[in-house]
Every structure is written in structure tokens, then in C-alpha cells.
Design a protein around this motif. Sequence first.
Motif, PDB file in Angstrom:
ATOM      1  N   VAL A  77       0.127  -3.399  -3.161  1.00 20.46           N
ATOM      2  CA  VAL A  77       1.582  -2.659  -3.388  1.00 20.46           C
ATOM      3  C   VAL A  77       1.402  -1.505  -4.036  1.00 20.46           C
ATOM      4  CG1 VAL A  77       3.261  -2.615  -5.168  1.00 20.46           C
ATOM      5  CG2 VAL A  77       2.966  -4.429  -3.571  1.00 20.46           C
ATOM      6  N   HIS A  78      -0.378  -1.250  -4.957  1.00 25.19           N
ATOM      7  CA  HIS A  78      -0.058  -0.375  -5.600  1.00 25.19           C
ATOM      8  C   HIS A  78      -1.324   0.367  -4.636  1.00 25.19           C
ATOM      9  CE1 HIS A  78      -3.253   1.861  -8.183  1.00 25.19           C
ATOM     10  NE2 HIS A  78      -4.488   1.822  -7.160  1.00 25.19           N
ATOM     11  N   PHE A  79      -1.608   0.303  -3.938  1.00 22.89           N
ATOM     12  CA  PHE A  79      -2.389   0.874  -2.426  1.00 22.89           C
ATOM     13  C   PHE A  79      -1.195   1.817  -1.399  1.00 22.89           C
ATOM     14  CE2 PHE A  79      -6.504  -0.371  -3.852  1.00 22.89           C
ATOM     15  CZ  PHE A  79      -6.911   0.408  -3.926  1.00 22.89           C
ATOM     16  N   TYR A  80      -0.471   1.089  -0.886  1.00 21.23           N
ATOM     17  CA  TYR A  80       0.765   0.869   0.110  1.00 21.23           C
ATOM     18  C   TYR A  80       2.214   0.788  -0.360  1.00 21.23           C
ATOM     19  CZ  TYR A  80      -3.562  -0.043   2.374  1.00 21.23           C
ATOM     20  OH  TYR A  80      -4.931  -0.193   3.386  1.00 21.23           O
ATOM     21  N   GLY A  81       2.474   0.777  -1.901  1.00 16.09           N
ATOM     22  CA  GLY A  81       3.583   1.028  -1.694  1.00 16.09           C
ATOM     23  C   GLY A  81       4.586  -0.359  -1.953  1.00 16.09           C
ATOM     24  N   PRO A  82       6.010  -0.575  -2.394  1.00 19.87           N
ATOM     25  CA  PRO A  82       6.588  -1.564  -2.383  1.00 19.87           C
ATOM     26  C   PRO A  82       6.763  -1.744  -0.537  1.00 19.87           C
ATOM     27  CG  PRO A  82       7.712   0.131  -4.363  1.00 19.87           C
ATOM     28  CD  PRO A  82       6.870   0.595  -3.340  1.00 19.87           C
ATOM     29  N   GLY A  83       6.643  -3.479  -0.262  1.00 18.15           N
ATOM     30  CA  GLY A  83       7.078  -3.882   1.256  1.00 18.15           C
ATOM     31  C   GLY A  83       5.834  -3.971   1.916  1.00 18.15           C
ATOM     32  N   ALA A  84       4.674  -3.632   0.537  1.00 20.37           N
ATOM     33  CA  ALA A  84       3.136  -3.908   1.676  1.00 20.37           C
ATOM     34  C   ALA A  84       3.089  -5.349   1.376  1.00 20.37           C
ATOM     35  CB  ALA A  84       2.230  -2.874   1.005  1.00 20.37           C
ATOM     36  N   ALA A  85       3.466  -5.641   0.439  1.00 19.10           N
ATOM     37  CA  ALA A  85       2.935  -7.630   0.121  1.00 19.10           C
ATOM     38  C   ALA A  85       3.360  -8.253   1.308  1.00 19.10           C
ATOM     39  CB  ALA A  85       3.354  -7.744  -0.746  1.00 19.10           C
ATOM     40  N   GLN A  86       4.400  -8.136   1.693  1.00 19.24           N
ATOM     41  CA  GLN A  86       5.675  -8.178   3.282  1.00 19.24           C
ATOM     42  C   GLN A  86       4.561  -8.569   4.334  1.00 19.24           C
ATOM     43  OE1 GLN A  86       7.625  -7.099   0.204  1.00 19.24           O
ATOM     44  NE2 GLN A  86       8.131  -8.812  -0.141  1.00 19.24           N
ATOM     45  N   VAL A  87       3.944  -6.484   4.483  1.00 24.18           N
ATOM     46  CA  VAL A  87       3.297  -6.733   5.873  1.00 24.18           C
ATOM     47  C   VAL A  87       2.164  -7.721   5.832  1.00 24.18           C
ATOM     48  CG1 VAL A  87       2.278  -4.544   6.945  1.00 24.18           C
ATOM     49  CG2 VAL A  87       4.907  -4.154   5.975  1.00 24.18           C
TER      50      VAL A  87
ATOM     51  N   GLN B 101       4.053   5.884  11.417  1.00 23.43           N
ATOM     52  CA  GLN B 101       4.403   6.354  10.065  1.00 23.43           C
ATOM     53  C   GLN B 101       3.209   5.917   9.067  1.00 23.43           C
ATOM     54  OE1 GLN B 101       7.006   8.536   8.113  1.00 23.43           O
ATOM     55  NE2 GLN B 101       7.691   8.666  10.619  1.00 23.43           N
ATOM     56  N   THR B 102       2.294   5.957   8.816  1.00 26.53           N
ATOM     57  CA  THR B 102       1.031   5.834   7.917  1.00 26.53           C
ATOM     58  C   THR B 102       1.479   5.798   6.108  1.00 26.53           C
ATOM     59  OG1 THR B 102       0.179   7.728   7.642  1.00 26.53           O
ATOM     60  CG2 THR B 102      -0.588   6.300   8.739  1.00 26.53           C
ATOM     61  N   VAL B 103       1.727   4.825   5.108  1.00 22.86           N
ATOM     62  CA  VAL B 103       2.363   5.026   4.025  1.00 22.86           C
ATOM     63  C   VAL B 103       1.526   4.312   3.500  1.00 22.86           C
ATOM     64  CG1 VAL B 103       4.127   3.887   2.211  1.00 22.86           C
ATOM     65  CG2 VAL B 103       4.760   3.763   4.730  1.00 22.86           C
ATOM     66  N   LYS B 104       1.067   5.155   1.745  1.00 16.76           N
ATOM     67  CA  LYS B 104       0.603   4.744   1.023  1.00 16.76           C
ATOM     68  C   LYS B 104       0.524   5.767  -0.618  1.00 16.76           C
ATOM     69  CE  LYS B 104      -2.518   9.042   1.125  1.00 16.76           C
ATOM     70  NZ  LYS B 104      -4.235   8.910   1.274  1.00 16.76           N
ATOM     71  N   THR B 105       0.574   4.732  -1.195  1.00 15.33           N
ATOM     72  CA  THR B 105       0.787   5.608  -3.277  1.00 15.33           C
ATOM     73  C   THR B 105       0.050   6.210  -3.225  1.00 15.33           C
ATOM     74  OG1 THR B 105       2.767   3.765  -2.810  1.00 15.33           O
ATOM     75  CG2 THR B 105       1.557   4.847  -4.922  1.00 15.33           C
ATOM     76  N   THR B 106      -1.207   6.056  -3.126  1.00 15.83           N
ATOM     77  CA  THR B 106      -2.502   6.348  -3.825  1.00 15.83           C
ATOM     78  C   THR B 106      -3.781   6.166  -3.253  1.00 15.83           C
ATOM     79  OG1 THR B 106      -3.421   6.419  -5.906  1.00 15.83           O
ATOM     80  CG2 THR B 106      -2.924   4.712  -5.969  1.00 15.83           C
ATOM     81  N   ASP B 107      -5.085   6.544  -3.284  1.00 17.06           N
ATOM     82  CA  ASP B 107      -6.140   6.127  -3.371  1.00 17.06           C
ATOM     83  C   ASP B 107      -6.926   5.775  -4.512  1.00 17.06           C
ATOM     84  OD1 ASP B 107      -5.691   7.257  -0.558  1.00 17.06           O
ATOM     85  OD2 ASP B 107      -6.450   8.560  -0.460  1.00 17.06           O
ATOM     86  N   GLU B 108      -6.306   6.047  -5.106  1.00 16.54           N
ATOM     87  CA  GLU B 108      -7.509   5.570  -6.645  1.00 16.54           C
ATOM     88  C   GLU B 108      -7.446   4.100  -6.950  1.00 16.54           C
ATOM     89  OE1 GLU B 108      -7.932   8.357  -8.792  1.00 16.54           O
ATOM     90  OE2 GLU B 108      -7.367   8.831  -7.373  1.00 16.54           O
TER      91      GLU B 108
END
Length: 151
Positions: free
Chosen positions: A138-148, A56-63
Motif C-alpha cells: 500500500v505504501h508503494f502502490y496506494g489503497p487497494g494494492a493489498a487486494q491485488v 494504468q500503472t498506479v504508484k504512490t511513491t518510490d521512496e
Amino acid sequence: MAGRHTPFACHQTSQEQLKKGPAMPKKQELTEAPESEAINKFEELRRRVIESGKIQTVKTTDEPFILGADWGFTTPIKVEKPKFTASELISESLRTGQVLQALRLVFGPNISKVLPKIDALGDEGGPSSILLIEDIMVHFYGPGAAQVFTN
């Protein structure tokens, strides 16, 4: 001695060959595939990943993430979404405590504008840097990205 065979007779050079110069080896053909063919192979890998559904590739934005006036910058600093290699290096840098290296990867040539702001935070500069990087991820990948990125 004319007509006598010498052991080196096969290595004798004629006057005509001397005028031509030494024989140049033929150019070897390239063994690499044309770039478009190589790109197609990488695209094939990408297609297989997507079709498998296992990754699964998760992203929130490319902006870009913008550090503007609210961050104390008169000229906004744009942080582009990191490519795969940079993203992995950022994660590795954070896991190994190399915060400055992670900042360099995130901000690239704008690092010289960001570091004075971080240095002004005193002893809290290091932990604040980690939080800044986490906010960007988190801006780019969403919540939980920081833990990753930090685990």
C-alpha cells in the motif's frame, strides 16, 4: 606406386600444413543485437504501453518503506519498491500461501533481522506477516494494492 591415385588422396596433408597446425574455424559473429539496441526495443514496448492508455500503472511513491525504531529496529531497515518480477512473485507467493517466500522477496538480505521479530509474535506471526507485506505494498502502490497482491 608414386603417382598412383588413392581414394584418400584428397585427405593427404602436406608438410607445410602440418607445420602450421590444424586449421582453426573462423569465429562466428555474434547474433545478438548490441545491448543499447536491445534496451531500445524494450523501451519501445514501454512507450507503446504508456501511449495505449489501456494499462494504468498506479504508484504512490518510490521512496523506501522504512522499518525504524517504531518497529523495534535500532538500525533502520529500508524496503525498496519491488521491481516488476519481484512484485509478481510476491503476489503469487501470497496467493499460494507461501508467506515466508513473500517475506524473503520483500526484505531480501534483511530477512534475518525481520524474522526474529515476527517469530516473537507467536501464532499471530503468519497473519501479522501478511499485514506487514500489505502495508508495504500500500505504501508503494496506494489503497487497494493489498487486494491485488493477495487475490
